[in-house]
Enzyme design. Sequence first.
Site, PDB file in Angstrom:
ATOM      1  N   LYS A  76      41.851  36.837  34.248  1.00  0.00           N
ATOM      2  CA  LYS A  76      42.654  36.299  34.821  1.00  0.00           C
ATOM      3  C   LYS A  76      42.819  37.015  33.725  1.00  0.00           C
ATOM      4  CE  LYS A  76      41.670  34.395  38.952  1.00  0.00           C
ATOM      5  NZ  LYS A  76      42.708  34.529  39.694  1.00  0.00           N
ATOM      6  N   ASP A 121      43.383  26.557  39.399  1.00  0.00           N
ATOM      7  CA  ASP A 121      41.911  26.184  39.141  1.00  0.00           C
ATOM      8  C   ASP A 121      41.684  25.888  37.707  1.00  0.00           C
ATOM      9  OD1 ASP A 121      41.135  25.235  41.698  1.00  0.00           O
ATOM     10  OD2 ASP A 121      40.754  27.171  42.337  1.00  0.00           O
TER      11      ASP A 121
HETATM   12  C1  LIG Z   1      36.021  32.741  36.739  1.00  0.00           C
HETATM   13  C2  LIG Z   1      36.800  33.072  37.674  1.00  0.00           C
HETATM   14  N1  LIG Z   1      36.181  34.563  38.756  1.00  0.00           N
HETATM   15  C3  LIG Z   1      36.697  34.401  40.222  1.00  0.00           C
HETATM   16  C4  LIG Z   1      37.509  33.669  40.284  1.00  0.00           C
HETATM   17  C5  LIG Z   1      38.119  33.918  41.751  1.00  0.00           C
HETATM   18  O1  LIG Z   1      38.993  35.394  41.910  1.00  0.00           O
HETATM   19  P1  LIG Z   1      40.375  34.863  43.423  1.00  0.00           P
HETATM   20  O2  LIG Z   1      40.932  33.214  43.429  1.00  0.00           O
HETATM   21  O3  LIG Z   1      41.236  35.945  43.019  1.00  0.00           O
HETATM   22  O4  LIG Z   1      39.544  35.952  44.131  1.00  0.00           O
HETATM   23  C6  LIG Z   1      38.059  32.661  39.934  1.00  0.00           C
HETATM   24  C7  LIG Z   1      39.846  32.522  40.679  1.00  0.00           C
HETATM   25  O5  LIG Z   1      39.904  31.438  40.035  1.00  0.00           O
HETATM   26  C8  LIG Z   1      37.384  32.942  38.438  1.00  0.00           C
HETATM   27  O6  LIG Z   1      38.835  32.051  37.625  1.00  0.00           O
END
Ligand SMILES: Cc1ncc(COP(=O)(O)O)c(C=O)c1O
Length: 409
Positions: A76, A121
């Site tokens: 992120k 989150d």
């Molecule tokens: C560690 C991690 N992997 C995957 C995702 C999924 O990303 P997205 O919400 O863009 O699908 C998130 C989303 O917060 C995340 O924190």
Amino acid sequence: MLTANSRATNAQYPDELQSILSIRAADESGAWLSNWDQISSSATPLWNLPDAAAALSVARVSLKDEGFRSPLGSFKALGAPIALVRLILRHWHAHSLNPSGLLRGQYAEMLSNLTVISATDGNHGKSLAAAARDIGCQCVIVLHANVSVEREQAIAFYGAKIIRIAGGYDESVEHAAKLAAQNGWHVVSDTSYEGYETIPRDVMQGYGVIAAEALKQLASSTPFQPVTHVFLQGGVGGLAAGVASYLWEHSGAQRPRFVVVEPQQADCLYQSAIVGYATKATGSVDSVMAGLACGETSPLAWKILERCVDYFMTIQDEDAVTAMRSLAAGSDRDVPLVVGESGAAGFAGVSVLMQNPSLAKQVGLGPDSHVLVINTEGATAPGVYRDLVGEVVESVLARQSEWQKSHEH
Ligand SMILES: Cc1ncc(COP(=O)(O)O)c(C=O)c1O
């Protein structure tokens, strides 16, 4: 649970999707990000895991490790700073600002009255808070009831003001939008909604960096073996859209198969595939995979995903925990890896399919497959990691460095 997506196509990357996500914009984002000191100056590792491949009965497993991307701990770190930079460039377009200088705080004085806000989150909020701090503007983060205190403290560390609400993720998104409207703040969200697409588009474009690096690393790996399947974990769909669109535009009709993996309790992308439009999850939206615990598909991400994701699947929380443990354990030929709860979901998806021969066959997985998975986070909540894996992060890292020493040629 697995569902095939009949709308997926193998045609060239469509022109109409270029204005959402493109290699050009992703590469430009990558160049700007390389000036931010929260981003590693080298590409994140692409690990080859031959013992995992043997155990799964596939030819090869490559794991792109975003735990190494940034002290922020997750992929992120590629999204929020780019969205913030592009937002400032749009609002101050008459000032001819230097995008790289922005992330180094060159315009902090001018931007000190700018306030950005987002629900999160955990990982997106932490990256936004860090980017806002370094750029020199104010940041407010809205957290829902299920975000742990450990994650809250990690965000507060970067100087953001925290607001806690009683509901879930989707309520926190609404709350952030309301506060922004009342106070003249700017929402920098990683998910889109009606009338709000530009910023989530910019966030997703940053994620293309992962695909750009992986393509270079795969091209120089010996023996060269084209990737046949890419497993991408889904929250609102941004990561999957950012990475899949880049690989699709790059490889056109030769693109690999894409499989999106979600927690069963937060299956908004899976449900969207079934009904044929961006929709909501059916479950409780509470999962150990905190970053994937999203109740609503991002409609903008869906525009990409509905055209290229071949299969959508859900996994159980235990599947992610098993994957975290086996990746942490390592083996003779596989380096021990620190993989967080959401980070493990793609690998867990492959494992679940390979345990069920008819599902594996349905997605075309077999002894010739080369599977690419992305560890999207390290131990972003170290206490949760210790409880789930039964080992502290530092100990896994110590074994990792031992392994690397013993495998140096
Ligand atoms: C560690 C991690 N992997 C995957 C995702 C999924 O990303 P997205 O919400 O863009 O699908 C998130 C989303 O917060 C995340 O924190």
